[in-house]
Design an enzyme around this catalytic site. Structure first.
Site, mmCIF file in Angstrom:
data_model
loop_
_atom_site.group_PDB
_atom_site.id
_atom_site.type_symbol
_atom_site.label_atom_id
_atom_site.label_comp_id
_atom_site.label_asym_id
_atom_site.label_seq_id
_atom_site.Cartn_x
_atom_site.Cartn_y
_atom_site.Cartn_z
ATOM 1 N N LYS A 98 -11.173 -0.759 -6.254
ATOM 2 C CA LYS A 98 -12.323 0.029 -6.702
ATOM 3 C C LYS A 98 -13.341 -0.817 -7.444
ATOM 4 C CE LYS A 98 -10.405 4.672 -6.720
ATOM 5 N NZ LYS A 98 -10.253 5.951 -7.424
ATOM 6 N N LYS A 154 -7.397 3.816 4.157
ATOM 7 C CA LYS A 154 -7.056 5.208 3.852
ATOM 8 C C LYS A 154 -8.310 6.062 3.781
ATOM 9 C CE LYS A 154 -7.162 6.221 -1.095
ATOM 10 N NZ LYS A 154 -7.458 7.626 -1.326
ATOM 11 N N LYS A 209 -12.243 9.648 -0.886
ATOM 12 C CA LYS A 209 -13.459 10.302 -1.371
ATOM 13 C C LYS A 209 -14.551 9.282 -1.624
ATOM 14 C CE LYS A 209 -11.373 14.072 -4.008
ATOM 15 N NZ LYS A 209 -10.237 13.674 -4.862
HETATM 16 P P1 ATP Z 1 -10.751 8.086 -4.667
HETATM 17 O O1 ATP Z 1 -10.920 7.292 -3.416
HETATM 18 O O2 ATP Z 1 -12.018 8.313 -5.419
HETATM 19 O O3 ATP Z 1 -9.612 7.579 -5.537
HETATM 20 P P2 ATP Z 1 -9.033 9.927 -3.396
HETATM 21 O O4 ATP Z 1 -9.505 10.303 -2.047
HETATM 22 O O5 ATP Z 1 -7.979 8.884 -3.503
HETATM 23 O O6 ATP Z 1 -10.314 9.534 -4.226
HETATM 24 P P3 ATP Z 1 -7.720 11.379 -5.502
HETATM 25 O O7 ATP Z 1 -8.252 12.541 -6.235
HETATM 26 O O8 ATP Z 1 -7.706 10.046 -6.175
HETATM 27 O O9 ATP Z 1 -8.559 11.255 -4.141
HETATM 28 O O10 ATP Z 1 -6.258 11.694 -4.983
HETATM 29 C C1 ATP Z 1 -5.669 12.992 -5.008
HETATM 30 C C2 ATP Z 1 -4.340 12.953 -4.263
HETATM 31 O O11 ATP Z 1 -4.568 12.737 -2.863
HETATM 32 C C3 ATP Z 1 -3.421 11.816 -4.713
HETATM 33 O O12 ATP Z 1 -2.101 12.309 -4.754
HETATM 34 C C4 ATP Z 1 -3.542 10.802 -3.622
HETATM 35 O O13 ATP Z 1 -2.392 9.992 -3.488
HETATM 36 C C5 ATP Z 1 -3.744 11.677 -2.405
HETATM 37 N N1 ATP Z 1 -4.473 10.981 -1.342
HETATM 38 C C6 ATP Z 1 -5.705 10.433 -1.450
HETATM 39 N N2 ATP Z 1 -6.086 9.886 -0.293
HETATM 40 C C7 ATP Z 1 -5.064 10.093 0.575
HETATM 41 C C8 ATP Z 1 -4.851 9.776 1.958
HETATM 42 N N3 ATP Z 1 -5.773 9.131 2.649
HETATM 43 N N4 ATP Z 1 -3.687 10.149 2.533
HETATM 44 C C9 ATP Z 1 -2.737 10.813 1.835
HETATM 45 N N5 ATP Z 1 -2.873 11.143 0.534
HETATM 46 C C10 ATP Z 1 -4.016 10.800 -0.090
HETATM 47 MG MG MG Z 2 -7.523 8.084 -5.434
#
Ligand code: ATP
Ligand code: MG
Length: 332
Positions: free
Chosen positions: A112, A195, A198
Site C-alpha cells: 500500500k 487480488k 477496493k
Molecule cells: P483495501 O484494498 O483498501 O485493503 P480490501 O478490498 O482489501 O480493501 P478490506 O476492507 O481491507 O477490503 O477487507 C475486508 C475483508 O475482505 C478482509 O477479510 C479481507 O481479507 C477480505 N478480502 C479483501 N479482498 C479480498 C479478495 N480479493 N478475496 C478474498 N477476500 C478478500
Molecule cells: Mg484490505
C-alpha cells in the site's frame, strides 16, 4: 459459544465480490453458532486520505450492505469501530509491544505504501496492523474469518497476544484465523495475478456489489483469460479461468470438477455468460435489501447504538484488565 470477530473498511462505498465471498459470506454463516462481533473499521479507513462527508456516507452504506448480505443484529453484534474508543486505546499498548522491524515486515504495508508513494504514506498506515491486533484481542476472540491477505496480520496478532501474556501474565486469548481456501483470494478480473481490491488502480477488473448489475455482467464478459479455449482448472497456467471457476463454484454451489464437466466442449464465453447471470441473480435482491436499510436511517442508527453498547461492554472489560496488568494507576 465461541467468540468470532471481523471487520471491513468503509474506504469506498461499495464492497466488492472478493469482500463478500472471502469474508462477509462467512460472517453471515457464523453468526448462528458463535458469539459474533462484526464492525465497519472507520479508524482503518483514515490510514489513507478520506473525504469526511464521503467517509460518513460510506460507513452507512457499509453497514447497510452488511445487513443486506444477511447479518442479523439480533444474532450478532454489529457496530462501527470509532464508536468503541477502546480500539484506539488498546492499539497504543500493542504498539509499545511491537518491534519496529516486525511491523516493517508486513507485506500489506509495503504494497500500500508503494501504491501511495513514500511522501503520502502515514505512520497510521504503518501501524494499521497493530490496530487490527487490538481489534481482535479486545474481544478475547477465538476465530477471525478473513481473506488470505490478512493471514500475516493474524500471525502478528497471535505473536503479540502471546508476548503480552508472557510478559504480564495470561490475559489475552490467542486467536485462530478462519480462511476458506476456495474463496480466500478472489482475483482482479483484468489482472488475475492480483487480488480484487477496493484500492486497485483501475476498477475495470473490480466487481463492485452496488454497481448496476449490467456493468458487472459486462466486466465478467470481458474478463482476461488466456489463448487456450478449454475450460479447465489450472491456477498456475490459467489464473483467469481458474478465478472465474472459483467464483462460479462459490455462487452456484457446484464443485470445480462438476463445472469442468459442465463446460466440456464449450468455450470461455459460455462460462462468462453463465457467471454474469449467476451474479445478477444473487446481487439484485442484495441491492434491494441494502437500499431498504439505506432508506431507513433511524433503524440503522438504532442497530449501531445497540451494537456499540454490546461491544463496549466486552471491550471495556478487556482494556481495564490490560491497563491493570501493564501497571497503569487506576483512577480513583
Ligand atoms: P483495501 O484494498 O483498501 O485493503 P480490501 O478490498 O482489501 O480493501 P478490506 O476492507 O481491507 O477490503 O477487507 C475486508 C475483508 O475482505 C478482509 O477479510 C479481507 O481479507 C477480505 N478480502 C479483501 N479482498 C479480498 C479478495 N480479493 N478475496 C478474498 N477476500 C478478500
Ligand atoms: Mg484490505
Amino acid at each position: 459459544r465461541p467468540r468470532v470477530l471481523s471487520g471491513i473498511q468503509p474506504t469506498s462505498g461499495s464492497f466488492h465480490l472478493g469482500n463478500y465471498l472471502g469474508a462477509v459470506r462467512q460472517w453471515v454463516d457464523m453468526q448462528e453458532a458463535n458469539d459474533a462481533f462484526y464492525m465497519v473499521v472507520d479508524l482503518h479507513a483514515i490510514t489513507v486520505e478520506q473525504d469526511p462527508a464521503a467517509l460518513r456516507q460510506n460507513t452507512r452504506v457499509s453497514v447497510a450492505q452488511l445487513l443486506g448480505a444477511g447479518l442479523d443484529p439480533e444474532r450478532c453484534t454489529l457496530f462501527v469501530q470509532s464508536h468503541v474508543p477502546e480500539h484506539a486505546q488498546l492499539a497504543w499498548v500493542m504498539n509499545c509491544l511491537t518491534g519496529f522491524g516486525e511491523a516493517s515486515r508486513m507485506t500489506q504495508f509495503k504494497d500500500k505504501s508503494l501504491k501511495q508513494g513514500a511522501d503520502r504514506t502515514t505512520v497510521g498506515l504503518f501501524t494499521y496492523p497493530v490496530l487490527m491486533v487490538a481489534d481482535v484481542l479486545l474481544y478475547q476472540t477465538q476465530t477471525v474469518p478473513v481473506g488470505e491477505d490478512q493471514r500475516q496480520h493474524l500471525e502478528l496478532t497471535r505473536d503479540l497476544a502471546e508476548r503480552f501474556n508472557t510478559r504480564y501474565g495470561k490475559t489475552l486469548t490467542v486467536p485462530e484465523p478462519y480462511i476458506l481456501k476456495a474463496t480466500a483470494k478472489i482475483q482482479d478480473l483484468q489482472d488475475p495475478t492480483a487480488k480484487m481490491s477496493k484500492s486497485a488502480a483501475s476498477d475495470k477488473g473490480l466487481i463492485s456489489l452496488l454497481d448496476p448489475p449490467k456493468t458487472s455482467a459486462k466486466k465478467f464478459k470481458s474478463a482476461v483469460t488466456d489463448t487456450d479455449t478449454v475450460v479447465t482448472y489450472d491456477e498456475a497456467n490459467k489464473p483467469g479461468v481458474s478465478n472465474l471457476l472459483r467464483i462460479h463454484s462459490a455462487l452456484s454451489g457446484m464443485s470445480v470438477e462438476q463445472l469442468v464437466a459442465h463446460f466440456d466442449g464449450k468455450m470461455y464465453g459460455a462460462l462468462k455468460t453463465e457467471l454474469a447471470e449467476l451474479f445478477t441473480d444473487w446481487v439484485t435482491p442484495f441491492q434491494t435489501r441494502t437500499q431498504e436499510y439505506l432508506d431507513d436511517p433511524a433503524e440503522l442508527d438504532r442497530v449501531l447504538a445497540l451494537g456499540a453498547e454490546k461491544a463496549r461492554a466486552v471491550a471495556s472489560e478487556t482494556l481495564a484488565e490490560v491497563y491493570d496488568r501493564v501497571g497503569f494507576l487506576a483512577p480513583k
